[in-house]
Design a protein around this motif. Sequence first.
Motif, PDB file in Angstrom:
ATOM      1  N   GLN A   1     -24.593  36.056 -32.633  1.00 53.92           N
ATOM      2  CA  GLN A   1     -25.572  37.134 -32.708  1.00 53.92           C
ATOM      3  C   GLN A   1     -27.001  36.600 -32.831  1.00 53.92           C
ATOM      4  O   GLN A   1     -27.930  37.356 -33.062  1.00 53.92           O
ATOM      5  N   SER A   2     -27.168  35.304 -32.655  1.00 57.38           N
ATOM      6  CA  SER A   2     -28.490  34.691 -32.792  1.00 57.38           C
ATOM      7  C   SER A   2     -29.339  34.901 -31.538  1.00 57.38           C
ATOM      8  O   SER A   2     -28.806  35.043 -30.433  1.00 57.38           O
ATOM      9  N   ASP A   3     -30.639  34.896 -31.720  1.00 55.80           N
ATOM     10  CA  ASP A   3     -31.574  34.962 -30.595  1.00 55.80           C
ATOM     11  C   ASP A   3     -31.903  33.527 -30.199  1.00 55.80           C
ATOM     12  O   ASP A   3     -32.884  32.949 -30.652  1.00 55.80           O
ATOM     13  N   PHE A   4     -31.096  32.960 -29.332  1.00 53.34           N
ATOM     14  CA  PHE A   4     -31.232  31.540 -29.004  1.00 53.34           C
ATOM     15  C   PHE A   4     -32.393  31.270 -28.049  1.00 53.34           C
ATOM     16  O   PHE A   4     -33.106  30.285 -28.184  1.00 53.34           O
TER      17      PHE A   4
ATOM     18  N   GLY B   1     -33.564  37.508 -26.993  1.00 53.34           N
ATOM     19  CA  GLY B   1     -32.491  38.334 -27.537  1.00 53.34           C
ATOM     20  C   GLY B   1     -31.092  37.891 -27.167  1.00 53.34           C
ATOM     21  O   GLY B   1     -30.124  38.577 -27.508  1.00 53.34           O
ATOM     22  N   HIS B   2     -30.963  36.762 -26.471  1.00 53.64           N
ATOM     23  CA  HIS B   2     -29.647  36.324 -26.021  1.00 53.64           C
ATOM     24  C   HIS B   2     -29.148  35.142 -26.860  1.00 53.64           C
ATOM     25  O   HIS B   2     -29.920  34.219 -27.155  1.00 53.64           O
ATOM     26  N   PRO B   3     -27.863  35.148 -27.216  1.00 56.02           N
ATOM     27  CA  PRO B   3     -27.319  34.015 -27.971  1.00 56.02           C
ATOM     28  C   PRO B   3     -27.059  32.822 -27.060  1.00 56.02           C
ATOM     29  O   PRO B   3     -27.086  32.942 -25.817  1.00 56.02           O
ATOM     30  N   ALA B   4     -26.813  31.678 -27.669  1.00 56.12           N
ATOM     31  CA  ALA B   4     -26.348  30.523 -26.898  1.00 56.12           C
ATOM     32  C   ALA B   4     -25.024  30.878 -26.236  1.00 56.12           C
ATOM     33  O   ALA B   4     -24.257  31.710 -26.734  1.00 56.12           O
ATOM     34  N   SER B   5     -24.742  30.251 -25.110  1.00 53.38           N
ATOM     35  CA  SER B   5     -23.495  30.534 -24.401  1.00 53.38           C
ATOM     36  C   SER B   5     -22.309  30.021 -25.212  1.00 53.38           C
ATOM     37  O   SER B   5     -22.445  29.205 -26.135  1.00 53.38           O
ATOM     38  N   LEU B   6     -21.126  30.486 -24.854  1.00 50.80           N
ATOM     39  CA  LEU B   6     -19.913  30.015 -25.521  1.00 50.80           C
ATOM     40  C   LEU B   6     -19.788  28.504 -25.392  1.00 50.80           C
ATOM     41  O   LEU B   6     -19.423  27.816 -26.360  1.00 50.80           O
ATOM     42  N   ALA B   7     -20.097  27.952 -24.214  1.00 49.08           N
ATOM     43  CA  ALA B   7     -20.009  26.506 -24.019  1.00 49.08           C
ATOM     44  C   ALA B   7     -20.993  25.769 -24.928  1.00 49.08           C
ATOM     45  O   ALA B   7     -20.668  24.722 -25.493  1.00 49.08           O
TER      46      ALA B   7
END
Length: 303
Positions: free
Chosen positions: A199-202, A206-212
């Motif tokens: 849920q972080s704003d990477f 407003g988008h999180p870091a990708s799963l990878a």
Amino acid sequence: MDEAIEARDGGSTTCPVWRCGFNSAEVNGRAIRELNLDGLANADGVRIVGFVPPALGLLSLQKFELGVEKGALVARSAQGTTLRGAQLIGATILVQSPGSLLPLPITVLGHQKIDSWAEGAPQVSTYTLVYPDLNALIGVRNVCTGDLLDVLTSAVTVIGGETYDLETKTIQPDKPRWLTLACAGSAAAKLQLMNYGPQSDFDGAGHPASLAQRQATLRMITADYCGNGHSYTQNGTPLHWENAAGTVVSPGELGVMEAVWSAGGALCLEAQRLAGAEVACDLPACDTFSLAEGEWVTYVPGA
């Protein structure tokens, strides 16, 4: 099962709680590291059975639903009231364990915001969560165990929407009604503090870091070189790091390169953070690798 975390800043003789707490969340010996907001039992059979707001006059008559938003606990009522941060102090999460006749209250005794380890990222909400224990010196215990000395320490951060398999060191994403109670020093707490939470704003948009990216971070924190869940580190082991985005970089001289990291583990291995460990996979040296090939580069200070 410990989370086989790295620990402290290189060269330091002391280790801050959020780097070396080495804690896991539990009540009466049962794990509450993962809890379901809809009341499903976790792997240890513990489930949430209720939420009681703080004694706030007429507000205490409202029914609140607990949730996690942007890495913080939030309680909302049907009447439109929202409680967050210090407004939750005094609230109680009721959990039920197998074989227990009565639910156990976990009280939010404190809230504190601490600085993120990532440049430009917002502060991270942390909580003091305690439960009653007549055998404890002051009648309550912190849900975080391990090296935590002060019962009233704000020692847990909350991650919403995913959980972590500590055997395989893998992320279990897309679990919107689950939360992870990440105690200070745990791999999940470090991931959150590095701004790699789901849920972080990477990216600042407003988008999180990708799963990878998140998976690479978990492998790096736990020294899972081979990507099979085995950690080659122990509490108190110094380490420096830098990520590809340049947002998380250890201060000072970085030291000798340890590894370049991807979601599958280490792409190469040079100087191990835990000297003498026998690594069970064959990894190339790092002389032809750089941060451009991975998400993280780690360094062994003083090696």
